[in-house]
Design a protein around this motif. Structure first.
Motif, mmCIF file in Angstrom:
data_model
loop_
_atom_site.group_PDB
_atom_site.id
_atom_site.type_symbol
_atom_site.label_atom_id
_atom_site.label_comp_id
_atom_site.label_asym_id
_atom_site.label_seq_id
_atom_site.Cartn_x
_atom_site.Cartn_y
_atom_site.Cartn_z
ATOM 1 N N GLN A 1 2.330 9.520 -5.930
ATOM 2 C CA GLN A 1 2.795 10.895 -5.725
ATOM 3 C C GLN A 1 3.788 11.326 -6.804
ATOM 4 O O GLN A 1 3.918 12.509 -7.107
ATOM 5 C CB GLN A 1 3.438 11.022 -4.342
ATOM 6 C CG GLN A 1 2.455 10.886 -3.196
ATOM 7 C CD GLN A 1 3.146 10.838 -1.834
ATOM 8 O OE1 GLN A 1 4.366 11.033 -1.727
ATOM 9 N NE2 GLN A 1 2.376 10.574 -0.790
ATOM 10 N N GLU B 1 0.834 -1.206 0.000
ATOM 11 C CA GLU B 1 0.000 0.000 0.000
ATOM 12 C C GLU B 1 0.871 1.259 0.000
ATOM 13 O O GLU B 1 0.567 2.242 -0.698
ATOM 14 C CB GLU B 1 -0.920 0.000 1.233
ATOM 15 C CG GLU B 1 -1.871 -1.177 1.326
ATOM 16 C CD GLU B 1 -3.127 -1.015 0.490
ATOM 17 O OE1 GLU B 1 -3.302 0.071 -0.114
ATOM 18 O OE2 GLU B 1 -3.941 -1.966 0.438
ATOM 19 N N GLU C 1 1.169 4.223 -2.828
ATOM 20 C CA GLU C 1 0.929 5.628 -2.478
ATOM 21 C C GLU C 1 2.095 6.513 -2.923
ATOM 22 O O GLU C 1 1.893 7.582 -3.522
ATOM 23 C CB GLU C 1 0.723 5.740 -0.972
ATOM 24 C CG GLU C 1 0.522 7.165 -0.472
ATOM 25 C CD GLU C 1 0.427 7.232 1.045
ATOM 26 O OE1 GLU C 1 0.609 8.338 1.588
ATOM 27 O OE2 GLU C 1 0.185 6.187 1.682
#
Length: 385
Positions: A128, A120, A124
């Motif tokens: 970005q 996860e 993430e």
């Protein structure tokens, strides 16, 4: 039989230090390339954690191996040594954000993911940066290895990897995440393995897992079986190069590799261990009540394996051809565990004799510490002297 060392050159160097026979390293690398090339789709990475000496990394990179890293620092060392980012794989149970970002920014080949929580975070951080991270899931195959308990890593329950019963759900989660791409499965059952039956057991487990995945229409492009091949610590002169032929042949015979798949290996100890020796100098000969001690200037800060694993290393007195006597070889650290060997036979030792602690090219210099405010040992290659 003793090893061959440039003892006269050693006399000029402050001890303790590491000495690396680069001719043996190159011969080992040639053997790896020759044996791996017999099998289509075999790709070998060097496990940097074994030894990150820049001179050795350069030689290994020139031989065409990729890099297997377990920290951001190892990624940086590999890039400095010239390893192409697309040949770098990154494992490790506790990847921090800056380390993951380092891998993303350099577009490394693959992250070997060890938990769903890590997956996860990688998704993430990749989002970005507007990137898609290639990942392989490290699966614990619950295969026991005939090795030291501290270096067995493939059992069902330990800090490494994803349990087999969780594999299907984690794969589904991976497929649902937009910024990760599942490109492989990763396995590693342990280190210093000499029984090819352990690797055969791993092959059988992977075959079963692949059959199950294909029933669910999941196809994997890369299989990474880690490393683990051991060396002969007892006979470094007689058997300086590990049995790479049997190692690669075992996987070729027993792993049902699909036509589209690449098989990755992560060899560390087997590449560098035998080319390295810790060279130390005898400080004192101490006569005890029932034994005698050869007190040397190297300690567990320079080579921690005997204290940490009760590991055996062959020890030779390079300065003496006198009759053998029995010694405990001990270091100067203020710990009773600072012992390299007990009750071993060495040519009679004197103050100033040079002592070689063999098969120390892996997990030697890289694990050195400054406990007791000691200096870190330097590393020299045969090309330096």
């Amino acid at each position: 039989m003793k090893g061959t060392f440039p003892v006269k050159q050693f006399e000029r160097i402050e001890t303790p230090f590491y000495y690396y026979d680069t001719a043996l390293l190159r011969k080992t690398l040639d053997t790896i390339r020759h044996e791996a090339a017999k099998h289509e789709g075999f790709c070998v990475h060097y496990a940097v954690k074994a030894n990150a000496n820049p001179k050795l990394l350069r030689i290994i990179r020139e031989a065409g191996l990729g890099a297997d890293c377990v920290s951001g620092g190892e990624i940086e060392a590999s890039l400095r040594a010239g390893f192409p980012a697309q040949q770098i794989v990154y494992a490790g149970v506790g990847k921090s954000d800056w380390e993951i970002n380092l891998g993303l920014d350099n577009d490394i080949f693959c992250f070997n993911v060890e938990s769903e929580a890590e997956l996860e975070v990688i998704n993430e951080l990749a989002a970005q940066r507007g990137k898609t991270a290639q990942v392989a899931l490290r699966i614990n195959p619950n295969v026991g290895a005939h090795t030291h308990a501290n270096i067995t890593t493939g059992l069902a329950e330990n800090k490494f990897g994803i349990a087999m019963q969780d594999m299907a759900s984690v794969i589904l989660r991976t497929q649902a995440l937009p910024n990760v791409s599942l490109v492989g499965l990763h396995f590693h059952i342990g280190s210093q393995i000499l029984d090819m039956g352990d690797f055969k057991s791993l092959c059988n487990r992977i075959n079963d897992l692949q059959d199950e995945l294909e029933r669910h229409r999941v196809n994997i492009a890369n299989i990474n079986v880690g490393g683990g091949l051991g060396i002969d610590y007892q006979h470094p002169n007689r058997l300086p190069i590990p049995d790479f032929k049997s190692y690669f042949d075992t996987y070729a015979r027993h792993l049902k590799l699909r036509p589209h798949q690449t098989l990755h290996f992560e060899l560390g100890r087997a590449v560098v261990a035998q080319c390295g020796s810790l060279i130390t100098r005898t400080l004192y000969i101490k006569q005890g009540t029932a034994k005698q001690f050869a007190i040397v200037d190297a300690g567990m800060t320079d080579l921690i394996r005997p204290a940490l694993y009760q590991a055996y290393h062959k020890i030779e007195n390079l300065s003496s051809e006198e009759p053998k006597e029995t010694y405990d070889v001990v270091g100067p650290i203020c710990e009773s565990s600072d012992v390299f060997a007990k009750q071993i036979d060495l040519n009679r030792c004197h103050r100033g004799d040079l002592i070689a602690i063999r098969s120390a090219g892996a997990y030697g210099e890289i694990m050195a510490s400054q406990y007791n405010c000691r200096r870190l040992p330097k590393g020299y290659t045969s090309e330096d002297l």
